[in-house]
Design a protein around this motif. Structure first.
Motif, short mmCIF file in Angstrom:
data_model
loop_
_atom_site.label_atom_id
_atom_site.label_comp_id
_atom_site.label_asym_id
_atom_site.label_seq_id
_atom_site.Cartn_x
_atom_site.Cartn_y
_atom_site.Cartn_z
N VAL A 1 0.86 -1.18 0.00
CA VAL A 1 0.00 0.00 0.00
C VAL A 1 0.90 1.23 0.00
O VAL A 1 1.68 1.44 0.92
CB VAL A 1 -0.95 0.01 1.22
N ASP A 2 0.77 2.05 -1.05
CA ASP A 2 1.66 3.20 -1.19
C ASP A 2 1.17 4.41 -0.40
O ASP A 2 0.15 4.35 0.29
CB ASP A 2 1.89 3.53 -2.67
N SER A 3 1.90 5.50 -0.51
CA SER A 3 1.61 6.71 0.27
C SER A 3 0.28 7.35 -0.09
O SER A 3 -0.26 8.12 0.70
CB SER A 3 2.74 7.73 0.08
N THR A 4 -0.26 7.03 -1.25
CA THR A 4 -1.57 7.57 -1.64
C THR A 4 -2.71 6.69 -1.16
O THR A 4 -3.88 7.02 -1.37
CB THR A 4 -1.68 7.72 -3.18
N GLY A 5 -2.37 5.56 -0.53
CA GLY A 5 -3.40 4.65 -0.03
C GLY A 5 -3.82 3.59 -1.03
O GLY A 5 -4.73 2.81 -0.76
N ILE A 6 -3.17 3.53 -2.17
CA ILE A 6 -3.51 2.53 -3.19
C ILE A 6 -2.70 1.27 -2.94
O ILE A 6 -1.48 1.33 -2.76
CB ILE A 6 -3.26 3.07 -4.60
N ALA A 7 -3.37 0.13 -2.95
CA ALA A 7 -2.68 -1.16 -2.88
C ALA A 7 -2.19 -1.49 -4.28
O ALA A 7 -2.97 -1.81 -5.17
CB ALA A 7 -3.62 -2.24 -2.36
N LEU A 8 -0.89 -1.36 -4.49
CA LEU A 8 -0.28 -1.55 -5.82
C LEU A 8 -0.17 -3.02 -6.20
O LEU A 8 -0.22 -3.36 -7.38
CB LEU A 8 1.11 -0.93 -5.85
N GLY A 9 0.03 -3.85 -5.23
CA GLY A 9 0.24 -5.27 -5.47
C GLY A 9 0.56 -5.97 -4.18
O GLY A 9 0.10 -5.55 -3.11
N THR A 10 1.39 -7.01 -4.27
CA THR A 10 1.69 -7.82 -3.09
C THR A 10 3.14 -8.30 -3.11
O THR A 10 3.80 -8.28 -4.14
CB THR A 10 0.82 -9.09 -3.05
N VAL A 11 3.56 -8.78 -1.97
CA VAL A 11 4.68 -9.69 -1.87
C VAL A 11 4.07 -10.99 -1.36
O VAL A 11 3.18 -10.97 -0.51
CB VAL A 11 5.81 -9.20 -0.94
N CYS A 12 4.53 -12.11 -1.92
CA CYS A 12 3.92 -13.37 -1.49
C CYS A 12 4.90 -14.52 -1.58
O CYS A 12 5.86 -14.49 -2.35
CB CYS A 12 2.67 -13.67 -2.31
#
Length: 185
Positions: free
Chosen positions: A139-150
């Protein structure tokens, strides 16, 4: 009353905004050595054969960082003209569990996906043999979940609280690295 059908791929209302944000950051279109190294580290820490840094777009997910054994690739491998073999780094959004993590914006621990009806029928289970999953959102500084680590395994895994805390800490670390990249762009 008609019965509700189980939605295997979650509705993703943030997908257009996420895709725009990923384009603005220059992420999710090409493999990156930094993310491959991060996936290698995650695989070592979690002691798994597969680990990814995954950016989820509107129609597909892209593994900008990928760790997988050469003899048992989770994704298809293409033979290039120069003789090298290169993994395919994208899957549809219907595959796997990362799209769920992105929409939920919370870590997901599946010690045995067969124990969860919502996830047991996922194509990643039937076609790729995935049996356990541990993932956290970026989750970036704008609050958007860009993706994941898994981290992924083909056998059930008792991830426990330690696994959850580890994946969340690694996601926070990578999110910070992505924020630093933004200032260099």
């Amino acid at each position: 009353m008609t019965p509700r059908r189980l939605l295997l791929t979650p509705e993703d209302k943030d997908a257009p905004a996420r895709a725009g944000r990923l384009r603005g950051l220059g992420l999710g279109e090409r493999p990156e050595p930094e993310f491959d190294a991060f996936a290698d580290r995650l695989a070592a820490v979690a002691a798994v054969p597969y680990a990814m840094v995954n950016f989820v777009g509107e129609h597909r997910q892209f593994f900008a960082g990928l760790h997988q054994p050469g003899d048992r690739p989770l994704t298809a491998v293409l033979d290039r003209e120069d003789g090298f073999r290169e993994p395919v780094r994208h899957l549809g959004r219907e595959y796997g569990f990362c799209p769920h993590v992105v929409v939920r914006r919370k870590a997901l621990v599946l010690e045995d996906v067969q124990d969860y009806p919502r996830f047991a029928g996922n194509p990643a289970v039937d076609e790729l043999g995935v049996r356990s999953y541990l993932g956290a959102p970026l989750v970036d500084s704008t609050g958007i979940a860009l993706g994941t680590v898994c981290a992924v395994d083909l056998a059930p895994r008792p991830w426990g609280r330690a696994g959850l805390e580890t994946i969340k800490a690694l996601a926070a670390e990578l999110t910070e690295r992505i924020a630093q990249r933004e200032y260099r762009v």
